[in-house]
Design a protein around this motif. Sequence first.
Motif, PDB file in Angstrom:
ATOM      1  N   THR A  24       0.836  -1.191   0.000  1.00 27.08           N
ATOM      2  CA  THR A  24       0.000   0.000   0.000  1.00 27.08           C
ATOM      3  C   THR A  24       0.871   1.241   0.000  1.00 27.08           C
ATOM      4  N   TYR A  25       0.555   2.170  -0.897  1.00 29.63           N
ATOM      5  CA  TYR A  25       1.175   3.489  -0.921  1.00 29.63           C
ATOM      6  C   TYR A  25       0.102   4.519  -0.618  1.00 29.63           C
ATOM      7  N   LYS A  26       0.458   5.550   0.147  1.00 28.97           N
ATOM      8  CA  LYS A  26      -0.481   6.629   0.409  1.00 28.97           C
ATOM      9  C   LYS A  26       0.288   7.936   0.546  1.00 28.97           C
ATOM     10  N   ARG A  52     -10.219   6.211   1.579  1.00 26.37           N
ATOM     11  CA  ARG A  52      -9.350   5.924   2.715  1.00 26.37           C
ATOM     12  C   ARG A  52      -7.913   5.627   2.296  1.00 26.37           C
ATOM     13  N   ASN A  53      -7.746   4.954   1.181  1.00 31.04           N
ATOM     14  CA  ASN A  53      -6.410   4.545   0.742  1.00 31.04           C
ATOM     15  C   ASN A  53      -5.923   5.264  -0.509  1.00 31.04           C
ATOM     16  N   LYS A  54      -6.649   6.270  -0.984  1.00 35.45           N
ATOM     17  CA  LYS A  54      -6.242   6.952  -2.204  1.00 35.45           C
ATOM     18  C   LYS A  54      -6.301   8.459  -2.007  1.00 35.45           C
ATOM     19  N   THR A  55      -5.168   9.093  -2.211  1.00 35.76           N
ATOM     20  CA  THR A  55      -5.040  10.538  -2.119  1.00 35.76           C
ATOM     21  C   THR A  55      -4.407  11.021  -3.409  1.00 35.76           C
ATOM     22  N   MET A 134      -2.509  13.167  -9.621  1.00 35.01           N
ATOM     23  CA  MET A 134      -1.499  12.118  -9.477  1.00 35.01           C
ATOM     24  C   MET A 134      -1.738  11.308  -8.205  1.00 35.01           C
ATOM     25  N   TYR A 135      -1.629  10.006  -8.308  1.00 34.88           N
ATOM     26  CA  TYR A 135      -1.732   9.122  -7.157  1.00 34.88           C
ATOM     27  C   TYR A 135      -0.706   8.003  -7.308  1.00 34.88           C
ATOM     28  N   LEU A 136      -0.370   7.367  -6.208  1.00 31.99           N
ATOM     29  CA  LEU A 136       0.614   6.292  -6.212  1.00 31.99           C
ATOM     30  C   LEU A 136      -0.093   4.946  -6.315  1.00 31.99           C
ATOM     31  N   THR A 137       0.462   4.074  -7.135  1.00 35.22           N
ATOM     32  CA  THR A 137      -0.089   2.735  -7.301  1.00 35.22           C
ATOM     33  C   THR A 137       0.967   1.701  -6.934  1.00 35.22           C
ATOM     34  N   THR A 138       0.563   0.456  -6.858  1.00 30.67           N
ATOM     35  CA  THR A 138       1.497  -0.607  -6.477  1.00 30.67           C
ATOM     36  C   THR A 138       2.463  -0.939  -7.605  1.00 30.67           C
ATOM     37  N   ILE A 157      15.984  24.083  -9.793  1.00 31.96           N
ATOM     38  CA  ILE A 157      16.910  25.163 -10.114  1.00 31.96           C
ATOM     39  C   ILE A 157      16.692  25.551 -11.577  1.00 31.96           C
ATOM     40  N   PHE A 158      16.189  26.769 -11.804  1.00 33.92           N
ATOM     41  CA  PHE A 158      15.955  27.274 -13.152  1.00 33.92           C
ATOM     42  C   PHE A 158      16.955  28.392 -13.421  1.00 33.92           C
ATOM     43  N   ASN A 159      17.602  28.338 -14.577  1.00 38.13           N
ATOM     44  CA  ASN A 159      18.571  29.356 -14.997  1.00 38.13           C
ATOM     45  C   ASN A 159      19.626  29.605 -13.912  1.00 38.13           C
ATOM     46  N   HIS A 160      20.098  28.527 -13.304  1.00 37.80           N
ATOM     47  CA  HIS A 160      21.189  28.511 -12.328  1.00 37.80           C
ATOM     48  C   HIS A 160      20.849  29.204 -11.005  1.00 37.80           C
ATOM     49  N   LYS A 161      19.554  29.351 -10.690  1.00 32.59           N
ATOM     50  CA  LYS A 161      19.128  29.913  -9.407  1.00 32.59           C
ATOM     51  C   LYS A 161      18.059  29.007  -8.808  1.00 32.59           C
ATOM     52  N   PRO A 162      18.162  28.667  -7.520  1.00 34.16           N
ATOM     53  CA  PRO A 162      17.094  27.878  -6.887  1.00 34.16           C
ATOM     54  C   PRO A 162      15.792  28.665  -6.930  1.00 34.16           C
ATOM     55  N   GLN A 163      14.726  28.039  -7.460  1.00 41.12           N
ATOM     56  CA  GLN A 163      13.465  28.749  -7.631  1.00 41.12           C
ATOM     57  C   GLN A 163      12.386  28.276  -6.657  1.00 41.12           C
ATOM     58  N   PHE A 164      12.238  26.953  -6.501  1.00 39.47           N
ATOM     59  CA  PHE A 164      11.245  26.462  -5.553  1.00 39.47           C
ATOM     60  C   PHE A 164      11.622  25.058  -5.116  1.00 39.47           C
ATOM     61  N   ILE A 165      10.985  24.643  -4.017  1.00 38.31           N
ATOM     62  CA  ILE A 165      11.224  23.317  -3.458  1.00 38.31           C
ATOM     63  C   ILE A 165       9.867  22.636  -3.284  1.00 38.31           C
ATOM     64  N   THR A 166       9.834  21.334  -3.566  1.00 38.73           N
ATOM     65  CA  THR A 166       8.637  20.538  -3.319  1.00 38.73           C
ATOM     66  C   THR A 166       9.033  19.336  -2.469  1.00 38.73           C
ATOM     67  N   ASN A 167       8.243  19.073  -1.459  1.00 37.62           N
ATOM     68  CA  ASN A 167       8.453  17.923  -0.586  1.00 37.62           C
ATOM     69  C   ASN A 167       7.203  17.049  -0.633  1.00 37.62           C
ATOM     70  N   VAL A 168       7.358  15.828  -1.114  1.00 39.06           N
ATOM     71  CA  VAL A 168       6.248  14.892  -1.207  1.00 39.06           C
ATOM     72  C   VAL A 168       6.490  13.789  -0.186  1.00 39.06           C
ATOM     73  N   SER A 169       5.594  13.681   0.790  1.00 42.56           N
ATOM     74  CA  SER A 169       5.699  12.636   1.810  1.00 42.56           C
ATOM     75  C   SER A 169       4.698  11.535   1.478  1.00 42.56           C
ATOM     76  N   PHE A 170       5.133  10.300   1.677  1.00 41.35           N
ATOM     77  CA  PHE A 170       4.236   9.176   1.442  1.00 41.35           C
ATOM     78  C   PHE A 170       4.516   8.077   2.433  1.00 41.35           C
ATOM     79  N   GLN A 171       3.535   7.222   2.589  1.00 44.65           N
ATOM     80  CA  GLN A 171       3.637   6.078   3.489  1.00 44.65           C
ATOM     81  C   GLN A 171       3.644   4.811   2.657  1.00 44.65           C
TER      82      GLN A 171
END
Length: 176
Positions: A24-26, A52-55, A134-138, A157-171
């Motif tokens: 199971t991924y969530k 319950r099991n799909k986000t 987007m969702y995670l599957t087995t 990093i776009f055009n040699h400068k850090p632009q944004f950060i994304t953090n995706v947490s999953f179980q």
Amino acid sequence: MRNTLGVVILLTLILPWKLSDSVTYKLTNFRCQSYENSFVTINQCRLKAISRNKTILNFNASLANPANSIFLEYQMLKRANGYKPWLFNVKVDGCRFLRKPYDPITVLIYNVYRRFSNVNHTCPFTGDILVLGMYLTTQIKTIPYPTGDYMLSMNWIFNHKPQFITNVSFQFVEDL
């Protein structure tokens, strides 16, 4: 020797099929932060519970200027008294990767969100970057790792400068 090879091939084909029922991924958390709103504006960054099991994950960012050089620094973190670095820390040239995929771990990550995204061409990138529904599957379990909470931290990093950060947490839970 021939029987051993046959057994190994048979187990290779049957075990992933049987294990897919017990895996199971969530998605549990999704954080986005823009370093410079004059270049990248994050319009949507959220998870939506479907069952319950799909986000599902929705992400929408607008680029004010064309991005000709894109690098992605990402690392996998495992939760153990806070998130600790685990397994890999990679820096990838995004423009080169989209022309010809060369990093195997990045190929696995790209295949997870490719069909939900409009990131399907090479540089330069302009306008909106979308990842919708987007969702995670087995089917994504190709790297063996233990049950637990994980986070994929990506620094864009776009055009040699850090632009944004994304953090995706999953179980990830594997009931054997």
